[in-house]
Design a protein around this motif. Structure first.
Motif, PDB file in Angstrom:
ATOM      1  N   LEU A  42       0.724  -1.166   0.009  1.00 43.52           N
ATOM      2  CA  LEU A  42       0.061  -0.078  -0.032  1.00 43.52           C
ATOM      3  C   LEU A  42       0.866   1.293   0.107  1.00 43.52           C
ATOM      4  O   LEU A  42       1.418   1.498   0.993  1.00 43.52           O
ATOM      5  CB  LEU A  42      -1.035  -0.070   1.280  1.00 43.52           C
ATOM      6  CG  LEU A  42      -2.069  -0.719   1.253  1.00 43.52           C
ATOM      7  CD1 LEU A  42      -2.026  -2.276   0.918  1.00 43.52           C
ATOM      8  CD2 LEU A  42      -2.995  -0.777   2.468  1.00 43.52           C
ATOM      9  N   SER A  56      -0.191   4.098   0.388  1.00 41.31           N
ATOM     10  CA  SER A  56      -0.564   5.051   1.651  1.00 41.31           C
ATOM     11  C   SER A  56       0.253   4.793   3.012  1.00 41.31           C
ATOM     12  O   SER A  56       0.429   5.570   3.589  1.00 41.31           O
ATOM     13  CB  SER A  56      -2.030   4.869   1.714  1.00 41.31           C
ATOM     14  OG  SER A  56      -2.362   3.674   2.025  1.00 41.31           O
ATOM     15  N   GLU A 116      -7.219   1.143  -0.094  1.00 43.74           N
ATOM     16  CA  GLU A 116      -6.508   0.738  -0.935  1.00 43.74           C
ATOM     17  C   GLU A 116      -5.911  -0.655  -1.189  1.00 43.74           C
ATOM     18  O   GLU A 116      -5.517  -1.139  -2.328  1.00 43.74           O
ATOM     19  CB  GLU A 116      -4.840   1.758  -0.518  1.00 43.74           C
ATOM     20  CG  GLU A 116      -3.847   1.703  -1.773  1.00 43.74           C
ATOM     21  CD  GLU A 116      -2.742   2.225  -1.579  1.00 43.74           C
ATOM     22  OE1 GLU A 116      -2.637   2.723  -0.499  1.00 43.74           O
ATOM     23  OE2 GLU A 116      -1.867   2.204  -2.527  1.00 43.74           O
ATOM     24  N   PHE A 123      -6.431   8.024  -0.930  1.00 39.05           N
ATOM     25  CA  PHE A 123      -4.923   7.574  -1.513  1.00 39.05           C
ATOM     26  C   PHE A 123      -4.918   8.000  -3.049  1.00 39.05           C
ATOM     27  O   PHE A 123      -3.631   7.470  -3.501  1.00 39.05           O
ATOM     28  CB  PHE A 123      -4.958   6.043  -1.244  1.00 39.05           C
ATOM     29  CG  PHE A 123      -5.809   5.042  -1.922  1.00 39.05           C
ATOM     30  CD1 PHE A 123      -7.162   4.682  -1.255  1.00 39.05           C
ATOM     31  CD2 PHE A 123      -5.554   4.683  -3.059  1.00 39.05           C
ATOM     32  CE1 PHE A 123      -8.021   3.914  -2.068  1.00 39.05           C
ATOM     33  CE2 PHE A 123      -6.535   3.846  -3.814  1.00 39.05           C
ATOM     34  CZ  PHE A 123      -7.835   3.499  -3.371  1.00 39.05           C
TER      35      PHE A 123
END
Ligand code: HEM
Length: 365
Positions: free
Chosen positions: A25, A27, A37, A110
């Motif tokens: 991820l 993020s 995400e 995100f």
């Protein structure tokens, strides 16, 4: 000597360590973890895996159609592989329901970390479009650059190679052009078909003129519509007109291939034409499902992004909506339905031809 068979563990066979370790991820990397995400990554990965299977099946069908003489017994295999592709596509359309559980605000958590990644960079999706037969010149352009410009040189070379070679559309066209039975002894399919069409049109005109429940104005309107439909028929009776339409991009399928596809559709009940008919139907299914996916994806993009531009730099929804109309590949096969006439009006084939189109095995000596 054959390699000795060794046992293998489920995990190792499926290389799950690689697959399940592939959800990183962004993020989280930027220390702003966004719950959705994970879903976004997994859905895209699942798509790419299915694209891989679709390309694998499609290539095998194209291999069946590459030789000058297509082995008839392999047409059944081609139909079942195309059927599998269509079934996968249904899942691809349905999967959009899952991504839609992520709301626009969840996505904004995100989205900035993804820039400029975009579906435009899905090499397999482009490979699939090109293999099916989407031509570079028929693409809607969204920037000054070629669609392939987002890929590595190696990937661009592969796309060019596929474009220069046989596509599914091209192979089917050549195969249709080779199909016999358009002229058989004294039976000339087009001449007989034309008589049947003229008869059908006369019946329809008489029915409109003779109907006492519609006004003169309505009759005029309906007769006008009938004239429009008849224009489609004229293309089948005039090879030059057809070629003109191919040249200006209105049609794609060659004249001969179109006539063969028409013959197959009209005489689909004859045993030998049954498999070719089912094969053409599967191509229509695939074209229709790809269009459904494009429409569904565009709707989802509208819901998620509104009129925002895409991370790949296109206008987003507007661009995607247009591709649903313009990037169809087997449109001409759908169009054959315009040219169909009722079974009751079908020209009778001579017995000798019917025999050729039948399975003639008999136990009787
Ligand atoms: C929230 C989810 C999604 C959004 C907001 C989204 C948005 C977009 C947008 C705006 C485009 C236009 C290109 C651009 O300017 O970036 C695009 C193209 C594309 N997207 Fe998505 N997408 C999403 C999910 C998916 C998924 C799950 C797939 C599956 C692989 C996918 C595959 C594609 C493909 C192949 C294109 C290129 C289409 C074409 O050029 O005909 N997208 N997407």
């Amino acid at each position: 000597m054959d390699k000795e068979l060794s046992s293998i563990h489920y995990d190792k066979y499926l290389q799950l360590n690689k697959i399940l370790d592939a959800q990183k991820l962004r993020s989280e990397e930027f220390e702003k973890p966004a719950h959705d995400e994970m879903l976004f990554i997994i859905v895209h990965q699942v798509y790419e895996l299915w694209f891989k299977e679709i390309i694998h099946d499609l290539n095998s069908v194209m291999d069946i159609f590459k030789p000058e003489i297509v082995e008839e017994k392999k047409i059944g295999i081609a139909i079942s592989r195309l059927d599998r592709i269509a079934k996968i596509q249904k899942i691809l359309v349905d999967q959009i329901d899952i991504i839609e559980t992520m709301t626009p605000l969840d996505f904004l958590d995100f989205r900035n970390y993804l820039l400029p990644a975009s579906g435009f960079q899905s090499f397999q999706f482009r490979q699939l479009e090109v293999s099916l037969g989407l031509k570079r010149e028929n693409r809607i352009s969204y920037t000054q650059c070629a669609y392939s410009g987002v890929f590595s040189q190696e990937e661009q070379d592969i796309l060019h190679q596929i474009e220069a070679g046989d596509s599914m559309f091209g192979l089917v066209e050549k195969w249709l052009e080779r199909i016999p039975f358009l002229k058989f002894e004294k039976f000339d399919f087009l001449t007989e078909y034309r008589k049947a069409v003229d008869k059908m049109i006369t019946i329809e005109q008489e029915a409109i003129n003779g109907a006492d429940y519609i006004t003169a104005q309505e009759k005029h309107f309906r007769l006008g519509m009938l004239t429009e439909t008849n224009k489609y028929f004229q293309t089948v009776f005039d090879e030059d007109l057809h070629n003109q339409k191919v040249a200006n991009g209105e049609l794609k399928l060659s004249y001969k291939a179109t006539i063969s596809a028409l013959l197959i559709n009209l005489y689909r009940d004859e045993p030998i034409l049954r498999q070719p008919f089912l094969f053409l139907q599967k191509l229509i299914d695939i074209d229709e499902l790809l269009t459904s996916w494009r429409n569904r994806h565009a709707q989802m993009v509208l819901r998620t992004l509104g009129q925002k531009i895409g991370t790949g730099g296109s206008s987003g929804f507007d661009y995607l909506k247009k591709t649903a109309d313009k990037h169809r590949i087997f449109y001409d096969l759908h169009n054959i339905s315009t040219l169909l006439i009722p079974r009751s009006e079908l020209p009778e084939m001579p017995e000798s031809l019917k025999k050729k189109l039948n399975f003639n095995f008999s136990n009787k000596s």
